[in-house]
Write an enzyme that holds these catalytic residues in place. Structure first.
Site, mmCIF file in Angstrom:
data_model
loop_
_atom_site.group_PDB
_atom_site.id
_atom_site.type_symbol
_atom_site.label_atom_id
_atom_site.label_comp_id
_atom_site.label_asym_id
_atom_site.label_seq_id
_atom_site.Cartn_x
_atom_site.Cartn_y
_atom_site.Cartn_z
ATOM 1 N N ARG A 38 0.883 -1.183 0.000
ATOM 2 C CA ARG A 38 0.000 0.000 0.000
ATOM 3 C C ARG A 38 0.907 1.215 0.000
ATOM 4 O O ARG A 38 1.742 1.367 0.884
ATOM 5 C CB ARG A 38 -0.872 -0.038 1.266
ATOM 6 C CG ARG A 38 -1.731 1.183 1.494
ATOM 7 C CD ARG A 38 -2.848 1.220 0.446
ATOM 8 N NE ARG A 38 -3.977 2.007 0.859
ATOM 9 C CZ ARG A 38 -4.000 3.342 0.888
ATOM 10 N NH1 ARG A 38 -2.947 4.037 0.563
ATOM 11 N NH2 ARG A 38 -5.096 3.963 1.253
ATOM 12 N N GLU A 46 -11.280 5.121 -5.195
ATOM 13 C CA GLU A 46 -11.682 3.723 -5.354
ATOM 14 C C GLU A 46 -12.037 3.492 -6.821
ATOM 15 O O GLU A 46 -12.382 4.431 -7.546
ATOM 16 C CB GLU A 46 -12.878 3.404 -4.460
ATOM 17 C CG GLU A 46 -12.580 3.543 -2.977
ATOM 18 C CD GLU A 46 -11.554 2.544 -2.467
ATOM 19 O OE1 GLU A 46 -11.433 1.440 -3.036
ATOM 20 O OE2 GLU A 46 -10.865 2.865 -1.484
ATOM 21 N N ARG A 80 -1.073 -5.583 4.421
ATOM 22 C CA ARG A 80 -0.207 -5.028 3.370
ATOM 23 C C ARG A 80 0.937 -4.229 3.989
ATOM 24 O O ARG A 80 0.745 -3.559 5.009
ATOM 25 C CB ARG A 80 -1.003 -4.099 2.455
ATOM 26 C CG ARG A 80 -2.157 -4.769 1.750
ATOM 27 C CD ARG A 80 -2.994 -3.788 0.971
ATOM 28 N NE ARG A 80 -3.631 -2.817 1.849
ATOM 29 C CZ ARG A 80 -4.577 -1.961 1.474
ATOM 30 N NH1 ARG A 80 -4.984 -1.940 0.216
ATOM 31 N NH2 ARG A 80 -5.108 -1.115 2.323
#
Length: 163
Positions: A38, A46, A80
């Site tokens: 990330r 998004e 992540r």
């Protein structure tokens, strides 16, 4: 090559083999292990938001199939690695990995500076992120062309409320 301490990965190098969206990639290391990354300091739209697909495509052009260096010592709630992703600039094939992909997303107007996590950034990184976002807004590039762009963290809240 992966350098690991007992608690976390500080530096990871490998090839980008996947792009989930405008701020999440998959890196394959020398041991053929995949790592979800990330990009720290930013939050991209998004996929279902305006500019979400464009943000993903821009990040893909920048890093997909390329070697990167990831600097990060944190994992998010999804496991992540959160960190800076360094890549060789496309316009300089003889340069080292000097392009910060997250800041490049901000400069292109395809991500927000994620102020919620600003305290986790160095003062220099905070200043660069703030500058890149302000410049993109002033130039009205990317998502800043929209009259009232909705930050992804607000959009996600709206999606949860609709469920």
């Amino acid at each position: 090559m992966l350098l690991v301490s007992a608690a976390h990965a500080d530096t990871l190098t490998g090839r980008v083999v996947g792009i989930a969206d405008g701020d999440t990639i998959t890196v394959l290391d020398a041991d053929r292990q995949q790592h979800k990354i990330r990009l720290g300091g930013i939050d991209a739209p998004e996929k279902a938001q305006p500019f979400g697909q464009r943000s993903k495509e821009n990040l893909s052009r920048m890093v997909f199939g390329k070697d990167v260096r990831v600097e990060g010592d944190k994992r998010d709630r999804y496991g992540r690695i959160v960190g800076k992703v360094w890549v060789q600039p496309a316009d300089c094939p003889t340069c080292p990995m000097t392009l910060d992909a997250g800041q490049a997303q901000l400069a292109a107007g395809l991500a927000w500076w994620y102020r919620k996590y600003a305290k986790e950034q160095t003062p220099e990184d905070r200043a660069r992120c703030e500058f890149e976002e302000q410049e993109a807004r002033a130039r009205r590039v990317g998502l800043w062309r929209e009259p009232d762009p909705v930050p992804p963290w607000e959009w996600r809240k709206g999606q949860k409320a609709q469920r």
